[in-house]
Each structure stands twice: as C-alpha cells, then as structure tokens.
Design a protein around this motif. Structure first.
Motif: not given
Length: 677
Positions: A281-282, A307-309, A404-406, A449-450
């Motif tokens: 996520i961004y 974005t995911w797969r 979740l990841d940046f 994600l904060v």
C-alpha cells in the motif's frame, strides 16, 4: 489555453501519460476598483487633508481615530471580496495594510504634535541641535521660515508687565530718607505708591514663567508645526500454469480471464488458503483541502494504490500480445482495506478498472477524498504544526490471511506529494513518516500501516489580518498616554479606540479557530490587550479627576505619598519639582497720611476726596490679592495628588510598553522560527 504531455510513474513497473490543459483566465477588476480601491483612496485622502486641521485648536487625534475606526470597519465589511489563501498574499492586501499603517503613523504623529502644542514637554529645555535642525533647516524645506519680529513690540507692545520702580527695600518697608520725604508729600502720591506695590505683588504671583520658558514653549510648538508640515508633504508623494491465448490479441486474453480468473473473485487468489496474501500500500497526497478545528477533522485528497498477486495467474506476453491488461475491478478479488480515521464516505469520482500484468500482479489505484479525524492542538495558533495519521488495515482478515507492507519508501511518497500537490491553502506539507504496527485483538493479530503526516499552518494571512492590526491599535493606546489629560479629553479617545478594537475582534472572529480542547494563545493575547485598554481607560478617568478636582481633596496620606512618590517615582524618574519661594513680603502700611486743610490758625482736619477714593481702591486690591493667594494655597494642596496621578500614569505607560515589546518580539521570533523550519 495550452496543452502538454508528461509522464507519471506509479510503482516503477508501469509508466502512464496524462494530458494537462492549462486554461488562462483574467479577472474583470471593475467591481473591485469601485468597491475597494476607490473608497480606500477617498478615506486616505481625508486622512491626508486632516493635517490641515490646527492641532492646537482642534482635537485632531479624535478625528483621526474615528477615521481609522471607519477604515477598519470598511475593510472588515469588504473582507468577503478579498481572496483568502495561504499560498501568497495578494498585492491589494499589502496595499490596504500600508494604508492602515500610514493612518496609524499619522495618528501617532498627531499625538506627539498635540503634546508639543499643549503638553508638559514645553517645560523641558530644548537642545540647541534640535532647534537648529528643525527651525533652521526643516523649516526651510517645508517653507516655514521663522519670521523676524521685534520681540519687544510683539511680546509686550504696551509696555505691560514691566516692574515699576517703587521706592522701598523689597520688604514693604519705606526707607528712612523716603519716609521723611513722604511726611510732607502729597497724600495722593503716597496712595499711588502703595497702589503700585499692590499691583507689583499681584504681578509677581501671576507671572510664573520667565520669558526664556515662554520662548522655549514657542520653539517646541514651532518644531511640532514643522514636523506636521513635513509629514503632510511626505504623504502627498509459486509457478502456476500460464493462461493460454489462442491468438496474440486482447480478445483472446480476456476470454482466458473469463474462464480461468473471473469465476474465482469471491476468494483470496492463492493456491493454498493457509498462504497469506501480501498487500503493498502507498498513496500520494494531492491536496490539503482544509482543517476544521472545531470538529477536529482534516480533509485531504489522496491517490491510493494497492498491489497484490494472483498466484494462479500468468501468461506469456509474446503469446498473448501484451504485458499489461486492464479489467473491471468487480471481476477480481480485492482486499477490504480501510482507513481507521475515516469519518465520512468517499466523495471522489469512481474508477472501475484495475491493471494486471503478466506475472499476476494487480495494481488498484483510486482517488480518495479523505475526511479523517485528527487530534488538533491549536495552542500556538497561527504558528502551529499538526501531526495527523492515516492508518490502513484489513477490516476482516488478520495477518494469517492478509499481510500488509509499504509499497514505496515514505521519503519517495513525501517528495512525490510535494511535487504533485496542487492545493494546500493555508497549510503546508512539512514531513511524513510511517510505521508498521501489529494489533492484537480477539486472540488474533492484524497488520496496520500508519502514515504520520506533519502539516504546518502558513501564518502570513493571520499575521497580516489579525496580529498586525491588533498591534497597531494597541500601539495607539500606548501612545495615547502622551496626550496631556489636562488639555485633551483622553478618555473619549480611549473609549473610541476600545470600541474599534471590539468591533475588530467581533468581525475577525471567523478567522480564529473554535475548539473546546484548548484556548489558542492568540486569543489570550487579544484578551490581555483588551484588558489593558480597559485598565488604561479607568486609569485615565482617575487621572483626569485628579488633574481637575485635586484642590478639593484633603491632603494625601503619608503612606500613599511614600509608596508612589518616593518609591515608584524614582523608578519612573519623576520626582517633586523644587518650586522657588515667593521673594516678597506683603506690604503692610499704617494709617494713611492725612492732609490738613484750613486756615493758619489750625482749622478742622479732613481728608480730601482723592485720598478717600484711593483708600477704597487699595482695599479692593487687597481683597483681590487675598483671593489670588487663597487660590494659590488651595492649588498647592492639590500638587501632591497631581504628582501621584502623573507617576501612576507614567508607570502604567512603562508597563504597557514592556508588554507590547515582549509580545512583539515573541511573535516575530515564532514567525522567523517557523519560516526557518
């Protein structure tokens, strides 16, 4: 209208192009010229020609104060026509501020000139350099050269005020030789001599200032006129089986999607359900739309990207004829990512497609009009900085299902947001940080994600429209202490000023933040300024009463004179003046010399009519002298009260000046520090 094309990079994998049309508009200025500029010029012209009013005869300060009040109300009522923005200050706002500054400066000059004309400054000795600079050089510049005149004929044309040479030794007793001469002199001459002594005593008492002091006062008055004229002139100017495409075209690829991908949009796109789906996520911050301090809400416009797969999706770009394809969003599984701080629904335009590449990665980008809650601290308004957070997390899936990841480094998000930001208004994007948090709840763990967004308020608008006008008005109240209360109705001036300041605060209330959490320090500053104005008005009322009614008061208590005159008087450098004692003794004559009238044989003695009339005239002069001396004695009893009032007036003036100086330097330091950050 101009059109140009420039690239926009989303995530490093794809590059899209967008067309931007720049539309140039021109504002029609007629309404603003008629409603803003012309009335402002009219009021400035009135202030310019107010210099023609003679300050020694007309209360010009009250006229200018009323004019400033009218100009302030005009600007506040016309404030809706002016653009409100934090990006830059319009030039017309700068013009109005300069006009206000000129009006305030002319009022301060009027106060100083009025003090020169009527105040106690005339009693101070004038330095020679000041007399030469203004009366010799500046007077020539403004065509006010000093006229040559006969001092004797102009100051005393009739020869009045000169002390007659009266025989005596200065103590009211006749000399021995003159006494013998008066034994045989005409009684009328004796009475005239006594009458001259009475007039001389009255003249010595009434003549309080020597000619040098009068000339000094005239020089101060003339300097005031020179400065007034000069300013008047100056202002003028994991591997999976790939999709099979029957042909290398889009239709064949979409047909494969319909049979192999679209039917599985209800479940996570993984081969094994125990495998978590990694979501990157961004976002890009495009605009800061506003801050509602009362509701504690931040309104922004962002472009959110995820974005995911899809693990079981891939194809050969050569076989299918493309590497990227866009498909309807509703035909694919999408993560239920929400923002915790959302307080209203998304009102941004809807988008319907996502982008899928040959490796199975899905990129979902959508605009979001984000209305989020934020804990706003406005104590240092308008020099405040706010730190708000955007928290992304899955509403239903824990980290065993969705991880979740940046999607981008926070530094890249910050730089891209600053580059692409179109609207900030009164706020400026200062910094951005991010953190990943694991939230434990109901024996499960969720990823969050904060993003912490730091905003800084642009204080220029508030400094120009709030702080500077307030400083102008409080400075006027400070310099109003220079107005002599015994000559000018200072209380009416201060009352008008308080009225104008109150109207200013009421009309400017829309610019101040309204919240129940904290009181802004600026509101406290305004309240203190208003309290000081009211206190100075009350002090002026007391001082005016002391100046005019002190003779009717009893003697001042010893403790009061010690505290105010001896202690506070030393702090403000105002002490008792040593008054010279009267240098004469009242004449006291015995019985009048009688003139014998009759024959040589010693006829009856009687007074002539001339002696009788002179005796009556002398008694009337003695009554006048007694009345004058009684008034002088009553006046001397009120000197202590007048001195106490003057000391308190100057002490409050010093406190006022210290408060304004400290406040001014503090505001400037905060402003400079904010601009330097």
């Amino acid at each position: 209208m101009n059109a140009f094309e420039h690239p926009s990079v989303d995530n490093g994998e794809f590059t899209s192009y967008q067309l931007t049309y720049a539309i140039i508009l021109r504002r029609q200025p007629t309404m603003y010229v008629v409603n803003l500029l012309l009335p402002s010029f009219f009021l400035m012209t009135v202030d310019l020609f107010s210099f023609v009013l003679p300050p020694q005869n007309v209360d010009r300060s009250a006229f200018k104060m009323t004019l400033i009040l009218g100009y302030t109300v005009f600007l506040l009522l016309m404030n809706e026509l002016l653009p409100v923005t934090g990006n830059s200050i319009p030039l017309i706002n700068v013009f109005f501020s300069m006009c206000m500054a000129l009006m305030v400066g002319s009022l301060l000059e009027t106060i100083v000139i009025t003090n020169m004309m009527c105040g106690s400054i005339r009693d101070l000795p004038m330095p020679n350099w000041l007399r030469v600079l203004f009366l010799k050089y500046f007077a020539l510049v403004v065509c006010m050269g000093k006229a040559n005149s006969d001092s004797t004929s102009s100051e005393n044309p009739d020869g009045l005020g000169e002390e007659p040479s009266v025989p005596g030794n200065g103590e009211g007793q006749l000399g021995s030789r003159d006494g013998q001469a008066l034994q045989t002199a005409d009684p009328s001459v004796v009475e005239l001599q006594h009458l001259g002594e009475e007039l001389q005593a009255i003249q010595r008492h009434l003549q309080k200032k020597p000619d040098a002091v009068d000339q000094n006062a005239e020089d101060w008055k003339r300097i005031g006129l020179v400065i007034d004229r000069f300013l008047f002139w100056a202002l003028h100017m994991g591997p999976v089986a790939p999709l099979n495409c029957s042909e290398p075209n889009t239709q064949s690829l979409l047909a494969a999607f319909k049979t192999d991908i679209f039917p599985f949009n209800a479940v996570r796109p993984v081969n094994q359900l125990t495998t978590p789906t990694n979501i990157s996520i961004y976002f890009t911050l495009y605009a800061i739309l506003g801050v509602d301090e009362k509701a504690q809400v931040l309104e922004t416009f962002i472009w959110q990207a995820m974005t995911w797969r899809i693990e079981f999706l891939s194809w050969d770009p050569e076989e299918c004829g493309t590497d990227v394809v866009t498909v309807p969003r509703n035909n694919l599984w999408r993560p239920d990512i929400v923002i915790n701080e959302f307080v209203d629904k998304n009102k941004a335009p809807d988008t319907f497609y996502v982008r899928v590449n040959s490796s199975g990665y899905v990129t979902d980008g959508m605009p979001v009009k984000l209305k989020s809650s934020c804990n706003l601290n406005i104590y240092t308004f308008p020099f405040d900085m706010q730190k708000c957070s955007f928290t992304f997390h899955s509403y239903m899936h824990n980290n065993l299902s969705v991880s979740l990841d940046f999607g981008k480094a926070v530094e890249d998000i910050l730089s891209q947001s600053k580059l692409l930001m179109k609207t900030m208004g009164e706020w400026e994007l200062l910094d951005m940080t991010a953190d990943k948090i694991s939230l434990v709840s109901y024996e499960s763990t969720w990823d969050e994600l904060v993003y912490y967004v730091t905003l800084r308020r642009r204080a220029t608008l508030y400094v120009v429209n709030l702080i500077i006008p307030s400083c102008f008005l409080i400075t006027l109240d400070l310099f109003s202490f220079i107005l002599p209360p015994q000559e000018v109705d200072r209380s009416a001036f201060k009352m008008t000023l308080i009225l104008g300041y109150t109207v200013f605060l009421l009309l400017m209330n829309e610019l101040l933040p309204v919240t129940g959490n904290t009181i802004p320090l600026l509101n406290v500053f305004f309240s203190i300024c208003l309290a000081l104005m009211v206190a100075s008005l009350l002090e002026t009322i007391i001082i005016t009463n002391l100046m005019h009614n002190s003779q009717a008061y009893p003697a001042a208590p010893h403790w009061l004179t010690f505290i105010i005159i001896d202690v506070i008087g030393r702090l403000v450098c105002l002490r008792r003046k040593k008054t010279p004692e009267q240098g004469f003794v009242l004449p006291n004559h015995g019985s009048l010399v009688k003139m014998k009238v009759g024959d040589a044989a010693g006829g009856p003695e009687k007074e002539t009519e001339a002696v009788t009339e002179l005796r009556k005239l002398r008694r009337q002069l003695q009554d006048i002298r007694h009345h004058v001396f009684s008034a002088a004695e009553a006046e001397s009893r009120g000197d202590d009260w007048i001195l106490i009032g003057s000391i308190v007036d100057r002490f409050l003036f010093y406190l006022y000046a210290i408060f304004i100086s400290v406040s001014f330097f503090t505001i400037v330091a905060l402003w400079i520090h904010q601009e330097a950050v």
